[in-house]
Design a protein around this motif. Structure first.
Motif, PDB file in Angstrom:
ATOM      1  N   ASN A 190       0.855  -1.180   0.000  1.00  0.00           N
ATOM      2  CA  ASN A 190       0.000   0.000   0.000  1.00  0.00           C
ATOM      3  C   ASN A 190       0.891   1.230   0.000  1.00  0.00           C
ATOM      4  OD1 ASN A 190      -1.614   2.254   1.077  1.00  0.00           O
ATOM      5  ND2 ASN A 190      -3.198   0.706   1.406  1.00  0.00           N
ATOM      6  N   GLU A 191       0.835   1.986  -1.088  1.00  0.00           N
ATOM      7  CA  GLU A 191       1.706   3.150  -1.218  1.00  0.00           C
ATOM      8  C   GLU A 191       1.366   4.251  -0.222  1.00  0.00           C
ATOM      9  OE1 GLU A 191       4.518   3.429  -2.876  1.00  0.00           O
ATOM     10  OE2 GLU A 191       4.162   1.305  -3.275  1.00  0.00           O
ATOM     11  N   LYS A 192       0.097   4.349   0.176  1.00  0.00           N
ATOM     12  CA  LYS A 192      -0.265   5.339   1.186  1.00  0.00           C
ATOM     13  C   LYS A 192       0.403   5.010   2.517  1.00  0.00           C
ATOM     14  CE  LYS A 192      -4.705   6.723  -0.794  1.00  0.00           C
ATOM     15  NZ  LYS A 192      -6.182   6.796  -0.585  1.00  0.00           N
ATOM     16  N   ALA A 193       0.536   3.728   2.799  1.00  0.00           N
ATOM     17  CA  ALA A 193       1.218   3.316   4.029  1.00  0.00           C
ATOM     18  C   ALA A 193       2.686   3.705   3.977  1.00  0.00           C
ATOM     19  CB  ALA A 193       1.074   1.807   4.232  1.00  0.00           C
ATOM     20  N   ARG A 194       3.327   3.466   2.854  1.00  0.00           N
ATOM     21  CA  ARG A 194       4.743   3.816   2.727  1.00  0.00           C
ATOM     22  C   ARG A 194       4.956   5.324   2.867  1.00  0.00           C
ATOM     23  NH1 ARG A 194       9.152   1.166   1.119  1.00  0.00           N
ATOM     24  NH2 ARG A 194       7.922  -0.610   0.405  1.00  0.00           N
ATOM     25  N   ALA A 195       4.075   6.103   2.270  1.00  0.00           N
ATOM     26  CA  ALA A 195       4.212   7.556   2.362  1.00  0.00           C
ATOM     27  C   ALA A 195       4.041   8.025   3.802  1.00  0.00           C
ATOM     28  CB  ALA A 195       3.190   8.232   1.456  1.00  0.00           C
ATOM     29  N   ALA A 196       3.072   7.458   4.509  1.00  0.00           N
ATOM     30  CA  ALA A 196       2.824   7.880   5.891  1.00  0.00           C
ATOM     31  C   ALA A 196       3.891   7.376   6.853  1.00  0.00           C
ATOM     32  CB  ALA A 196       1.453   7.379   6.347  1.00  0.00           C
ATOM     33  N   ALA A 197       4.658   6.374   6.436  1.00  0.00           N
ATOM     34  CA  ALA A 197       5.700   5.814   7.307  1.00  0.00           C
ATOM     35  C   ALA A 197       6.880   6.754   7.477  1.00  0.00           C
ATOM     36  CB  ALA A 197       6.186   4.479   6.760  1.00  0.00           C
ATOM     37  N   SER A 198       6.973   7.770   6.637  1.00  0.00           N
ATOM     38  CA  SER A 198       8.021   8.784   6.761  1.00  0.00           C
ATOM     39  C   SER A 198       9.410   8.166   6.864  1.00  0.00           C
ATOM     40  CB  SER A 198       7.740   9.688   7.975  1.00  0.00           C
ATOM     41  OG  SER A 198       8.613  10.782   8.009  1.00  0.00           O
ATOM     42  N   ARG A 199       9.760   7.321   5.867  1.00  0.00           N
ATOM     43  CA  ARG A 199      11.083   6.718   5.717  1.00  0.00           C
ATOM     44  C   ARG A 199      11.338   5.545   6.665  1.00  0.00           C
ATOM     45  NH1 ARG A 199      15.579  11.188   5.799  1.00  0.00           N
ATOM     46  NH2 ARG A 199      16.830   9.350   5.266  1.00  0.00           N
ATOM     47  N   ALA A 200      10.302   5.045   7.323  1.00  0.00           N
ATOM     48  CA  ALA A 200      10.470   3.800   8.091  1.00  0.00           C
ATOM     49  C   ALA A 200      10.305   2.632   7.128  1.00  0.00           C
ATOM     50  CB  ALA A 200       9.458   3.728   9.219  1.00  0.00           C
ATOM     51  N   ASP A 201      11.084   2.673   6.032  1.00  0.00           N
ATOM     52  CA  ASP A 201      10.924   1.688   4.961  1.00  0.00           C
ATOM     53  C   ASP A 201      11.296   0.279   5.405  1.00  0.00           C
ATOM     54  OD1 ASP A 201      10.068   3.628   3.166  1.00  0.00           O
ATOM     55  OD2 ASP A 201      12.103   4.094   2.502  1.00  0.00           O
ATOM     56  N   HIS A 202      12.237   0.167   6.358  1.00  0.00           N
ATOM     57  CA  HIS A 202      12.628  -1.173   6.797  1.00  0.00           C
ATOM     58  C   HIS A 202      11.462  -1.883   7.470  1.00  0.00           C
ATOM     59  CE1 HIS A 202      13.143   1.408  10.277  1.00  0.00           C
ATOM     60  NE2 HIS A 202      13.278   0.358  11.071  1.00  0.00           N
ATOM     61  N   VAL A 203      10.561  -1.142   8.103  1.00  0.00           N
ATOM     62  CA  VAL A 203       9.375  -1.759   8.703  1.00  0.00           C
ATOM     63  C   VAL A 203       8.376  -2.138   7.610  1.00  0.00           C
ATOM     64  CG1 VAL A 203       7.463  -1.452  10.331  1.00  0.00           C
ATOM     65  CG2 VAL A 203       9.707  -0.453  10.830  1.00  0.00           C
ATOM     66  N   ILE A 204       8.129  -1.217   6.695  1.00  0.00           N
ATOM     67  CA  ILE A 204       7.179  -1.477   5.605  1.00  0.00           C
ATOM     68  C   ILE A 204       7.639  -2.650   4.749  1.00  0.00           C
ATOM     69  CG2 ILE A 204       6.162  -0.522   3.496  1.00  0.00           C
ATOM     70  CD1 ILE A 204       4.961   0.641   6.043  1.00  0.00           C
ATOM     71  N   ASP A 205       8.928  -2.692   4.414  1.00  0.00           N
ATOM     72  CA  ASP A 205       9.438  -3.763   3.551  1.00  0.00           C
ATOM     73  C   ASP A 205       9.396  -5.120   4.243  1.00  0.00           C
ATOM     74  OD1 ASP A 205       9.963  -1.942   1.553  1.00  0.00           O
ATOM     75  OD2 ASP A 205      12.057  -1.639   2.128  1.00  0.00           O
ATOM     76  N   GLY A 206       9.409  -5.136   5.548  1.00  0.00           N
ATOM     77  CA  GLY A 206       9.411  -6.396   6.274  1.00  0.00           C
ATOM     78  C   GLY A 206       8.049  -6.870   6.719  1.00  0.00           C
ATOM     79  N   VAL A 207       6.968  -6.205   6.293  1.00  0.00           N
ATOM     80  CA  VAL A 207       5.616  -6.583   6.714  1.00  0.00           C
ATOM     81  C   VAL A 207       5.304  -8.025   6.319  1.00  0.00           C
ATOM     82  CG1 VAL A 207       3.171  -6.220   6.159  1.00  0.00           C
ATOM     83  CG2 VAL A 207       4.598  -4.280   6.820  1.00  0.00           C
ATOM     84  N   ALA A 208       4.683  -8.770   7.248  1.00  0.00           N
ATOM     85  CA  ALA A 208       4.223 -10.134   6.991  1.00  0.00           C
ATOM     86  C   ALA A 208       2.706 -10.158   6.988  1.00  0.00           C
ATOM     87  CB  ALA A 208       4.767 -11.085   8.046  1.00  0.00           C
ATOM     88  N   LEU A 209       2.107 -10.811   5.985  1.00  0.00           N
ATOM     89  CA  LEU A 209       0.655 -10.882   5.845  1.00  0.00           C
ATOM     90  C   LEU A 209       0.122 -12.224   6.334  1.00  0.00           C
ATOM     91  CD1 LEU A 209       0.093  -9.328   2.291  1.00  0.00           C
ATOM     92  CD2 LEU A 209      -0.233  -8.236   4.513  1.00  0.00           C
ATOM     93  N   PHE A 210      -1.056 -12.184   6.982  1.00  0.00           N
ATOM     94  CA  PHE A 210      -1.686 -13.399   7.479  1.00  0.00           C
ATOM     95  C   PHE A 210      -3.175 -13.349   7.175  1.00  0.00           C
ATOM     96  CE2 PHE A 210       2.112 -12.758   9.973  1.00  0.00           C
ATOM     97  CZ  PHE A 210       2.642 -14.033  10.109  1.00  0.00           C
TER      98      PHE A 210
END
Length: 292
Positions: free
Chosen positions: A54-74
């Motif tokens: 979700n690109e809106k999530a990445r934008a709102a993360a304000s460069r916390a990309d390591h968290v966004i890139d590591g997301v696990a889905l269930f």
């Protein structure tokens, strides 16, 4: 992952943050940002409404990309907690049952102790609108709730994650009153520097007739000493104050800095360099020099 992202990984993995059916990508991004602020990196999503990535999530993360890139889905919450040994469920509502209810401070310490012992832990957060179902809370070991206003107990999901992430970070400090940053070291001023400043101030005040009547001068000086010795100035602060005193002592609105070189300033410079190594060049007749 970029080198910068690897550098941002926490030294200790900490609890996994589990969001159950989050709706808005912006909220997920703000959760990721809050996690990164306080050293958490493992984010698990259970059936996010708008899908993932979700690109809106990445934008709102304000460069916390390591968290966004590591997301696990269930697909379900049971799967999301299956590999964990201890889980908290967050809720602000009273629940029937026998689960212990903890505050965030105690929960943070418990999570730290269990994680340090090698356990894999997690914290469950419910939907933006109504939180967790009872059967979802039942999958947790204990409940954590915040000391909020009972008349207005609802927290934004990112706010709730930030509070628990803060308690996690705080529990790992040597003292819970510490911070991750500190004041840079400063050198305290030597007494001779302080005394020199006070003597300069005395001379400046004398020149302007401050000590009146003259019989009260000793008491007035005592008061100045008492005021100026209390703060415990550093060397840098003494230099700043000496500069202020110099400007007020040697210059005036009629002869401001850059407009002349007062004789009292020249005399003070000569006295400060009595070893003979200092030579003041005379100012040009049409443009006086300012060494102040």
């Amino acid at each position: 992952m970029a080198d910068q992202d690897r550098d941002m990984q926490p030294a200790h993995p900490g609890p996994a943050i589990i969001l159950v059916e989050p709706q808005l990508g912006e909220n997920i991004g703000m959760v990721a940002r809050a996690m990164a602020n306080f050293g958490l990196a493992e984010l698990r999503l259970v059936n996010p409404r708008d899908g993932w990535p979700n690109e809106k999530a990445r934008a709102a993360a304000s460069r916390a990309d390591h968290v966004i890139d590591g997301v696990a889905l269930f697909d379900d919450l049971r799967s999301a907690v299956a590999d964990l040994t201890f889980v908290y469920a967050t809720t602000a509502r009273e629940r029937d049952g026998f689960k212990p209810v903890r505050g965030p401070v105690e929960a943070g310490r418990t999570l730290r102790a269990r994680s340090t012992a090698g356990e894999r832990t997690g914290i469950m957060f419910g939907r933006e609108r109504f939180g967790l179902y009872n059967e979802e809370v039942a999958l947790a070991d204990e409940i954590v709730t915040f000391p909020v206003n009972p008349e207005f107990a609802s927290l934004n999901i990112a706010q709730a994650v930030l509070l628990m992430s803060y308690e996690w970070m705080k529990s790992g400090l040597e003292s819970e009153t510490d911070t991750a940053f500190s004041t840079p070291p400063v050198a305290p001023a030597e007494k001779n520097q302080l005394h020199g400043m006070i003597e300069h101030l005395e001379q400046a005040l004398d020149a302007r007739g401050y000590f009146r009547p003259s019989a009260k001068k000793p008491k007035m000086l005592d008061n100045l000493h008492a005021v100026l010795t209390r703060p415990g100035f550093t060397e840098a602060e003494i230099k700043v104050l000496r500069g202020v005193i110099s400007s007020l002592d040697y210059f005036s609105p009629r002869t401001p800095r850059g407009e002349g070189y007062p004789e009292r300033k020249a005399k003070a410079d000569r006295e400060a360099h009595e070893d003979g190594d200092y030579r003041r060049r005379p100012a040009p007749p049409d443009k006086a020099r300012d060494d102040g």
